[in-house]
Motif scaffolding. Structure first.
Motif, short mmCIF file in Angstrom:
data_model
loop_
_atom_site.label_atom_id
_atom_site.label_comp_id
_atom_site.label_asym_id
_atom_site.label_seq_id
_atom_site.Cartn_x
_atom_site.Cartn_y
_atom_site.Cartn_z
N SER A 147 0.87 -1.19 0.00
CA SER A 147 0.00 0.00 0.00
C SER A 147 0.90 1.22 0.00
O SER A 147 2.07 1.14 0.37
CB SER A 147 -0.90 0.00 1.24
N ASN A 148 0.35 2.35 -0.41
CA ASN A 148 1.14 3.59 -0.43
C ASN A 148 1.70 3.87 0.95
O ASN A 148 0.94 3.92 1.93
CB ASN A 148 0.25 4.76 -0.88
N ASN A 149 3.01 4.01 1.04
CA ASN A 149 3.71 4.30 2.31
C ASN A 149 3.35 3.31 3.42
O ASN A 149 3.42 3.66 4.58
CB ASN A 149 3.38 5.71 2.81
N LEU A 150 2.96 2.12 3.05
CA LEU A 150 2.62 1.06 4.02
C LEU A 150 1.57 1.56 5.02
O LEU A 150 1.63 1.24 6.21
CB LEU A 150 3.88 0.60 4.76
N HIS A 151 0.61 2.34 4.53
CA HIS A 151 -0.31 2.94 5.51
C HIS A 151 -1.26 1.92 6.10
O HIS A 151 -1.89 2.19 7.13
CB HIS A 151 -1.02 4.19 4.96
N HIS A 152 -1.35 0.71 5.51
CA HIS A 152 -2.18 -0.31 6.17
C HIS A 152 -1.58 -0.70 7.52
O HIS A 152 -2.30 -0.96 8.47
CB HIS A 152 -2.35 -1.54 5.27
N ILE A 153 -0.24 -0.69 7.62
CA ILE A 153 0.39 -1.04 8.91
C ILE A 153 0.17 0.11 9.90
O ILE A 153 -0.16 -0.10 11.06
CB ILE A 153 1.90 -1.32 8.74
N LYS A 154 0.31 1.32 9.39
CA LYS A 154 0.12 2.49 10.28
C LYS A 154 -1.31 2.51 10.84
O LYS A 154 -1.51 2.71 12.04
CB LYS A 154 0.43 3.77 9.51
N GLU A 155 -2.28 2.26 9.95
CA GLU A 155 -3.68 2.30 10.40
C GLU A 155 -3.95 1.23 11.45
O GLU A 155 -4.66 1.45 12.43
CB GLU A 155 -4.62 2.12 9.20
N LEU A 156 -3.35 0.06 11.23
CA LEU A 156 -3.53 -1.06 12.18
C LEU A 156 -2.97 -0.68 13.55
O LEU A 156 -3.62 -0.87 14.59
CB LEU A 156 -2.79 -2.28 11.60
N ILE A 157 -1.77 -0.12 13.54
CA ILE A 157 -1.12 0.23 14.81
C ILE A 157 -1.83 1.42 15.49
O ILE A 157 -2.03 1.42 16.70
CB ILE A 157 0.39 0.51 14.56
N ASP A 158 -2.25 2.39 14.68
CA ASP A 158 -2.97 3.55 15.25
C ASP A 158 -4.26 3.09 15.92
O ASP A 158 -4.59 3.52 17.02
CB ASP A 158 -3.31 4.58 14.16
#
Ligand code: UTP
Length: 280
Positions: A147-158
């Motif tokens: 995903s763009n800038n790995l934002h799926h990982i960021k969203e999961l962690i947030d």
């Protein structure tokens, strides 16, 4: 903060036989395009590791079983091989391997052996001494999401930092029978999770990337063998729900691409998608 990543890669990969007789399926290659558009073939596990590294993870725990040597050897820098490639003028590959070696050297990597493939949940349980008392990410070694800038990982962690005990990544699929699924109420809260449902009871599939609080280990301990006579992580998540603890989820972002190599036709799909992918 989530600093530790657990990557189970000890399954038998029976659905990819005979390719996986000696070779762990997580070592099967997918295409990888660098920022200059150059194309490479990299093992799925390397692509996943490099993504997590780029996101900021430096502590990794791989759960490995059969064919463990192929994985460990791959994650062992070999500078004499680089010298040889340099002499042969293979700069592109020297550059790419050097980057990988640096990531390995700047990380702490722990190898845990799962002598018998007792299930995905069991594999995660083996990381208990690595995880200790911190929240941690689990990413199955046979799936990689782009995903763009790995934002799926960021969203999961947030989402996890909002105070949940388990955070799931969900994707709507037509036929969920190959997946774990979530069932939600009218407020979109998760009320139940089911591993590989026999009927289409929900189209919301659980993707194999999660964030957990260490209480998941207690839940796995309390979980009996389930689907396939294995200890299933989904059943342990159901225990967390039964115990009244908060399980939440984020939906896979629209721009994201899921590369899954679990079966021959998924693998074909992953090859096409990774070859055409422009996000890397
Ligand atoms: P799968 O559910 O695809 O199972 O594993 P599998 O055994 O690898 O494959 P098949 O069903 O025989 O074809 C999902 C992820 O969990 C890991 C696998 O390596 C894969 O990355 N896993 C699974 C373990 O580490 N240990 C297990 O006991 C089972």
């Amino acid at each position: 903060m989530v600093r530790k990543a657990v990557i189970p890669a000890a399954g038998l990969g029976t659905r990819l036989l005979s390719a996986t007789k000696e070779l762990p399926k997580e070592m099967l290659p997918i295409f990888f395009r660098d920022s200059n558009g150059e194309i490479y073939l990299k093992p799925m596990l390397q692509v996943l590791f490099e993504q997590l590294y780029k996101f900021g993870f430096r502590e990794f725990c791989f759960i490995v079983g059969r064919g463990k040597r192929a994985v460990e050897d791959h994650f062992t820098p070999d500078y004499s091989f680089l010298d040889l490639l340099e002499k042969k003028g293979k700069e592109k590959f020297v550059r790419s391997l050097k980057e990988f070696y640096l990531m390995i050297e700047r990380s702490t990597i722990i190898w845990i052996n799962q002598p018998e493939p007792l299930g995905f949940g069991h594999a995660v349980y083996l990381s208990k001494s690595f995880v200790r008392d911190e929240p941690f990410l689990v990413a199955a070694g046979d799936t990689c999401i782009v995903s763009n800038n790995l934002h799926h990982i960021k969203e999961l962690i947030d989402k996890h930092s909002e105070g949940t005990v388990v955070t799931l990544l969900i994707q709507e699929v037509e036929d969920p029978r190959e997946y774990g699924v979530i069932i939600t109420n009218e407020k979109n809260d998760i009320i139940k999770v089911v591993e590989k449902p026999k009927e289409i009871i929900s189209n919301l599939a659980i993707l194999p990337m999660y964030v957990f609080e260490p209480v998941i280990f207690n839940a796995i301990e309390a979980t009996k063998k389930g689907y396939g006579n294995e200890i299933q992580l989904t059943d342990a998540i159901q225990k967390i729900i039964d115990w009244g603890l908060k399980v939440n989820y984020v939906t896979l972002p629209k721009d994201a691409i899921r590369l899954d190599i679990g079966t021959a036709s998924y693998y074909y799909d992953a090859l096409i998608k990774s070859y055409n992918n422009k996000i890397f």
